[in-house]
Scaffold this active site. Structure first.
Site, PDB file in Angstrom:
ATOM      1  N   CYS A   2       8.944   5.439  -2.970  1.00  0.00           N
ATOM      2  CA  CYS A   2      10.375   5.383  -2.662  1.00  0.00           C
ATOM      3  C   CYS A   2      10.602   5.781  -1.198  1.00  0.00           C
ATOM      4  O   CYS A   2       9.969   6.702  -0.688  1.00  0.00           O
ATOM      5  CB  CYS A   2      11.237   6.287  -3.535  1.00  0.00           C
ATOM      6  SG  CYS A   2      11.082   5.970  -5.289  1.00  0.00           S
ATOM      7  N   ARG A  27       7.115   1.606   0.902  1.00  0.00           N
ATOM      8  CA  ARG A  27       7.009   2.749  -0.014  1.00  0.00           C
ATOM      9  C   ARG A  27       7.476   2.428  -1.432  1.00  0.00           C
ATOM     10  O   ARG A  27       7.353   3.241  -2.348  1.00  0.00           O
ATOM     11  CB  ARG A  27       7.844   3.922   0.512  1.00  0.00           C
ATOM     12  CG  ARG A  27       7.449   4.385   1.881  1.00  0.00           C
ATOM     13  CD  ARG A  27       8.366   5.492   2.328  1.00  0.00           C
ATOM     14  NE  ARG A  27       8.191   6.676   1.521  1.00  0.00           N
ATOM     15  CZ  ARG A  27       7.316   7.631   1.768  1.00  0.00           C
ATOM     16  NH1 ARG A  27       6.520   7.533   2.809  1.00  0.00           N
ATOM     17  NH2 ARG A  27       7.223   8.682   0.983  1.00  0.00           N
ATOM     18  N   TRP A  74      10.427   2.729  -6.006  1.00  0.00           N
ATOM     19  CA  TRP A  74       9.220   2.412  -6.768  1.00  0.00           C
ATOM     20  C   TRP A  74       9.402   3.123  -8.100  1.00  0.00           C
ATOM     21  O   TRP A  74       9.415   4.349  -8.173  1.00  0.00           O
ATOM     22  CB  TRP A  74       7.972   2.925  -6.046  1.00  0.00           C
ATOM     23  CG  TRP A  74       6.699   2.500  -6.708  1.00  0.00           C
ATOM     24  CD1 TRP A  74       6.016   1.338  -6.496  1.00  0.00           C
ATOM     25  CD2 TRP A  74       5.945   3.231  -7.678  1.00  0.00           C
ATOM     26  NE1 TRP A  74       4.887   1.309  -7.288  1.00  0.00           N
ATOM     27  CE2 TRP A  74       4.822   2.453  -8.022  1.00  0.00           C
ATOM     28  CE3 TRP A  74       6.115   4.465  -8.298  1.00  0.00           C
ATOM     29  CZ2 TRP A  74       3.866   2.868  -8.946  1.00  0.00           C
ATOM     30  CZ3 TRP A  74       5.167   4.879  -9.224  1.00  0.00           C
ATOM     31  CH2 TRP A  74       4.054   4.077  -9.541  1.00  0.00           C
ATOM     32  N   ASN A 100      13.294  10.843  -4.071  1.00  0.00           N
ATOM     33  CA  ASN A 100      11.917  10.359  -4.060  1.00  0.00           C
ATOM     34  C   ASN A 100      11.071  11.444  -4.709  1.00  0.00           C
ATOM     35  O   ASN A 100      11.013  12.559  -4.198  1.00  0.00           O
ATOM     36  CB  ASN A 100      11.486  10.117  -2.600  1.00  0.00           C
ATOM     37  CG  ASN A 100       9.992   9.904  -2.460  1.00  0.00           C
ATOM     38  OD1 ASN A 100       9.325   9.491  -3.406  1.00  0.00           O
ATOM     39  ND2 ASN A 100       9.460  10.188  -1.285  1.00  0.00           N
ATOM     40  N   GLY A 101      10.462  11.126  -5.848  1.00  0.00           N
ATOM     41  CA  GLY A 101       9.657  12.130  -6.546  1.00  0.00           C
ATOM     42  C   GLY A 101       9.893  12.055  -8.045  1.00  0.00           C
ATOM     43  O   GLY A 101      10.415  11.053  -8.541  1.00  0.00           O
ATOM     44  N   GLU A 486     -14.597  -1.147  -1.838  1.00  0.00           N
ATOM     45  CA  GLU A 486     -13.405  -1.389  -1.027  1.00  0.00           C
ATOM     46  C   GLU A 486     -13.048  -2.882  -1.004  1.00  0.00           C
ATOM     47  O   GLU A 486     -11.873  -3.241  -1.084  1.00  0.00           O
ATOM     48  CB  GLU A 486     -13.648  -0.844   0.398  1.00  0.00           C
ATOM     49  CG  GLU A 486     -12.547  -1.078   1.395  1.00  0.00           C
ATOM     50  CD  GLU A 486     -11.199  -0.461   1.035  1.00  0.00           C
ATOM     51  OE1 GLU A 486     -11.101   0.285   0.053  1.00  0.00           O
ATOM     52  OE2 GLU A 486     -10.224  -0.772   1.739  1.00  0.00           O
ATOM     53  N   LYS A 490      -9.477  -4.297  -2.266  1.00  0.00           N
ATOM     54  CA  LYS A 490      -8.614  -5.100  -1.399  1.00  0.00           C
ATOM     55  C   LYS A 490      -8.229  -6.395  -2.103  1.00  0.00           C
ATOM     56  O   LYS A 490      -7.075  -6.784  -2.119  1.00  0.00           O
ATOM     57  CB  LYS A 490      -9.309  -5.479  -0.079  1.00  0.00           C
ATOM     58  CG  LYS A 490      -9.404  -4.491   1.036  1.00  0.00           C
ATOM     59  CD  LYS A 490      -8.135  -4.016   1.648  1.00  0.00           C
ATOM     60  CE  LYS A 490      -7.522  -2.917   0.838  1.00  0.00           C
ATOM     61  NZ  LYS A 490      -7.813  -1.560   1.239  1.00  0.00           N
ATOM     62  N   GLU A 493      -5.803  -5.848  -5.146  1.00  0.00           N
ATOM     63  CA  GLU A 493      -4.428  -5.422  -4.889  1.00  0.00           C
ATOM     64  C   GLU A 493      -3.565  -6.491  -4.237  1.00  0.00           C
ATOM     65  O   GLU A 493      -2.360  -6.518  -4.483  1.00  0.00           O
ATOM     66  CB  GLU A 493      -4.336  -4.072  -4.160  1.00  0.00           C
ATOM     67  CG  GLU A 493      -4.908  -3.938  -2.803  1.00  0.00           C
ATOM     68  CD  GLU A 493      -4.780  -2.503  -2.244  1.00  0.00           C
ATOM     69  OE1 GLU A 493      -3.912  -1.730  -2.668  1.00  0.00           O
ATOM     70  OE2 GLU A 493      -5.571  -2.184  -1.343  1.00  0.00           O
ATOM     71  N   HIS A 509     -27.492  -3.356 -15.178  1.00  0.00           N
ATOM     72  CA  HIS A 509     -27.195  -2.465 -16.299  1.00  0.00           C
ATOM     73  C   HIS A 509     -25.895  -2.842 -16.990  1.00  0.00           C
ATOM     74  O   HIS A 509     -25.290  -2.015 -17.669  1.00  0.00           O
ATOM     75  CB  HIS A 509     -27.160  -1.014 -15.821  1.00  0.00           C
ATOM     76  CG  HIS A 509     -28.467  -0.576 -15.235  1.00  0.00           C
ATOM     77  ND1 HIS A 509     -29.549  -0.216 -16.011  1.00  0.00           N
ATOM     78  CD2 HIS A 509     -28.891  -0.509 -13.947  1.00  0.00           C
ATOM     79  CE1 HIS A 509     -30.579   0.081 -15.219  1.00  0.00           C
ATOM     80  NE2 HIS A 509     -30.203  -0.099 -13.968  1.00  0.00           N
TER      81      HIS A 509
HETATM   82  O1  M6R Z   1      -2.378   7.560   2.076  1.00  0.00           O
HETATM   83  P1  M6R Z   1      -3.690   7.750   1.367  1.00  0.00           P
HETATM   84  O2  M6R Z   1      -4.848   7.349   2.171  1.00  0.00           O
HETATM   85  O3  M6R Z   1      -3.831   9.142   0.815  1.00  0.00           O
HETATM   86  O4  M6R Z   1      -3.589   6.760   0.144  1.00  0.00           O
HETATM   87  C1  M6R Z   1      -4.603   6.664  -0.815  1.00  0.00           C
HETATM   88  C2  M6R Z   1      -4.450   5.420  -1.637  1.00  0.00           C
HETATM   89  O5  M6R Z   1      -3.219   5.413  -2.284  1.00  0.00           O
HETATM   90  C3  M6R Z   1      -4.576   4.146  -0.786  1.00  0.00           C
HETATM   91  O6  M6R Z   1      -5.766   4.123  -0.079  1.00  0.00           O
HETATM   92  C4  M6R Z   1      -4.483   2.905  -1.679  1.00  0.00           C
HETATM   93  O7  M6R Z   1      -5.596   2.827  -2.511  1.00  0.00           O
HETATM   94  C5  M6R Z   1      -4.328   1.640  -0.838  1.00  0.00           C
HETATM   95  N1  M6R Z   1      -3.331   0.790  -1.405  1.00  0.00           N
HETATM   96  C6  M6R Z   1      -5.566   0.856  -0.717  1.00  0.00           C
HETATM   97  O8  M6R Z   1      -5.407  -0.291   0.036  1.00  0.00           O
END
Ligand code: M6R
Length: 613
Positions: A2, A27, A74, A100-101, A486, A490, A493, A509
């Site tokens: 948010c 956000r 969010w 926000n929270g 990673e 990527k 997401e 495995h």
């Molecule tokens: O701001 P941060 O690095 O603490 O965030 C951690 C994860 O939320 C962040 O890396 C998330 O996995 C990304 N969307 C990855 O692309």
């Protein structure tokens, strides 16, 4: 999660808030809204969808006001909808609030309020807190909003950054934070409030980062900070070191693409002034001032989430190799809820782009209570994790706006590499030759990234070829195993394709059962200690008719013969390779996502900064 914006001053509030919400949309973007106050009249407008949907819905509405608050959501409590969007109005219609929270004990408070006859128009915890505040005012001789808020906050648990405006208070925003960020920009006869500095930057560079358990009473000409005990706190004014251009797309279709292409300069900025290739030295004040704690660590624990956790895994390999200190890498979300053994003499490395990830922050508080020394590797300057750390090094990647983390990851790897080299040198666990070579290799990385980016078109072609696959497997070994994780993260997401990352040897495995002639398998197969082993793994996939895409070192003549497609990167030492090998995977994900028509900067269900657990 948010984004919140507030304005009080002499300008029209709505344009300031709208622009701010667009900047904070990373956000959260499932609904948004604004509350504007003029002549004792509170107008609240909200809309499901992105900020652009709100903007359209606002056409023709009364927006004349010089004080207001706005929110981009969010969803946590209650589905994305107009009625669950913020701002919320109190039952008597006199208050409007954004939040926000998460208010964790909202259910009990709600029950009590329902018994008193309160009715709720949304499913949110925010509306509960707001009516709770209204109720406190009612039962305390109509005490001031500030007083009611203070009483309420002592009774709620959870995290919040809230902004409140009141019908009878024509120019005042009351704000409070615990666990969710709040920055206040100081202008001439005006104040700006926001979740981060991006909505503020074009109006003023003077800001105050509000701390947990602080309340701010904000009028055009006055900013008062107090703690929950009603004692005044002196605001600490910081100068923003950020330019407007850094938060604009600068001609790119998406922030994500801009951020990928910025990497030669962000990595350079990260190394600049720290890595001295002439003197063959690394100077980082966060390290130099705490050499003893770092080199005498009994153990290093790395706490992070998501992409930052992947950077931590790479660091585990590097630090153990160079510094001979045992390293454990933990998901902050797991660490905070178990009963971890943390002793004095343990060093915690916290890695975070935003510096606001709730799980990481709480895990660090816990580790700090147990006497651990915390070293923060953070991108967002002045963020909560940066401030809770005993020492640290910023990644200097600049604002990262695309939800998928890219340049922050390579910045984290560069900082962690310098940290490992510095500790190893102090400890004497690295030879002078190895130290010098690695240092020079690191210095040369920005140029090698340029070379990779020049060939981005090859990855676009690959993306078109593989975009309809329903699953992907990413495999790597050693330093490149975290890169496989990673690459998979990527892709999933921003393309919504199911993808898994695995250490290549683990494939046998279990995951090998997935392989058929439809499955693309991405190998990170650069020239390193494991090259022959990974070639054998490629053979195993080929024997089962999997479609092989490989990321290889230029000049490799073996992998191309086994691959359906391959992408070459410049030769580099294996410890540093992840900074390069991840870049083709970022681009592949970007091009697959965009080929599928996905808004890669704002993929569904995600938010950039995960400030709720
Ligand atoms: O701001 P941060 O690095 O603490 O965030 C951690 C994860 O939320 C962040 O890396 C998330 O996995 C990304 N969307 C990855 O692309």
């Amino acid at each position: 999660m948010c984004g919140i914006v507030g304005y009080t001053g002499s300008r029209q509030a709505y344009p300031v808030i709208l622009k701010g919400l667009k900047r904070l949309e990373y956000r959260g973007y499932d609904s948004s809204g604004v509350a504007l106050l003029k002549d004792g009249k509170l107008n609240v407008y909200k809309k499901k969808g992105k900020v652009a949907d709100l903007e359209e819905a606002m056409i023709g509405k009364d927006i004349d006001a010089s004080i207001g608050i706005g929110h981009t959501r969010w969803a946590t409590h209650g589905e994305p909808s107009d009625r669950n969007a913020h701002p919320h109005s109190s039952s008597n219609g006199k208050l409007a609030m954004i939040h926000n929270g998460i208010i964790e004990n909202y259910a009990q408070i709600k029950q009590d309020l329902v018994k008193k006859g309160y009715q709720f128009t949304s499913d949110t915890d925010t509306e509960v807190l707001l009516n709770f505040i209204e109720d406190i005012q009612k039962n305390n001789d109509h005490c001031s909003l500030e007083e009611a808020l203070r009483i309420a906050l002592k009774r709620v648990s959870g995290a919040y950054c809230i902004l409140l405006i009141e019908q009878d208070n024509p120019d005042t925003i009351i704000a409070a934070r615990k666990g969710s960020p709040l920055v206040i920009g100081i202008g001439k006869g005006e104040h700006f409030l926001a979740s981060d500095a991006s909505p503020i930057i074009e109006y003023t560079k003077e800001v105050v980062y509000v701390n947990d358990y602080e309340l701010a009473i904000v009028k055009p000409d006055e900013l008062i900070l107090k703690n929950l005990g009603n004692e005044k706190v002196t605001p600490y004014i910081t100068k923003l070191d950020m330019e407007l251009a850094a938060i604009e797309k600068g001609g790119y279709d998406h922030f994500m693409l801009k951020e990928i292409f910025e990497q030669p300069s962000t990595i350079y900025d990260c190394l600049r002034g720290r890595l001295d290739a002439k003197e063959l030295s690394i100077k980082m004040s966060g390290i130099d001032q705490h050499v003893n704690e770092l080199m005498n660590a009994n153990r290093i624990m790395i706490l992070a989430c998501g992409t930052s956790w992947h950077a931590g895994l790479v660091a585990e390999y590097i630090i153990e190799e160079l510094c001979r200190i045992p390293v454990e890498v933990e998901y902050a979300s797991e660490f905070r809820y178990r009963n971890p053994i943390v002793n004095k003499g343990d060093v915690i490395i916290a890695i975070s782009q935003s510096g606001e990830t709730a799980d990481t922050l709480v895990a660090l508080e816990k580790a700090k209570e147990n006497g651990a020394f915390i070293f923060g590797v953070v991108n967002a300057v002045g963020s909560s994790i940066a401030r809770i750390s005993n020492a640290g090094a910023y990644t200097h990647a600049g604002p990262e706006i695309g939800v998928a983390s890219t340049k922050a990851f390579t910045g984290q790897l560069a900082v962690l590499m310098m940290l490992a080299l510095a500790i190893a040198k102090h400890k004497g666990t690295i030879t002078a030759d190895r130290y010098n070579n690695l240092l020079l290799e690191l210095e040369g990385i920005p140029e090698k990234v340029e070379v990779i980016l020049k060939n981005a078109g090859e990855l676009k072609k690959m993306a078109d070829k593989y975009k309809n696959a329903s699953d992907f497997l990413f495999l790597g070994r050693g330093y490149n195993f975290p890169v496989a994780l990673e690459g998979a993260l990527k892709l999933k997401e921003i393309s919504y394709i199911h993808a898994e990352g695995y250490p290549a040897a683990e494939m046998k495995h279990g995951p090998i059962a997935l392989v058929d002639d439809q499955l693309p398998v991405v190998f990170i197969a650069t020239q390193d200690t494991y090259h022959e082993k990974i070639v054998s793994n490629m053979q195993e996939i080929k024997a089962r008719k999997g479609r092989i895409i490989s990321i290889i070192t230029e000049g490799d003549t073996v992998c191309p013969t086994l691959s359906d497609d391959y992408f070459s990167i410049p030769a580099v030492d294996e410890l540093i390779a992840p900074i390069l090998t991840v870049i083709p995977l970022q681009l592949l994900a970007y091009y697959v996502g965009t080929a599928k028509g996905i808004d890669v900067d704002k993929p569904r269900n995600l938010a950039k900064s995960v400030t709720v657990e």
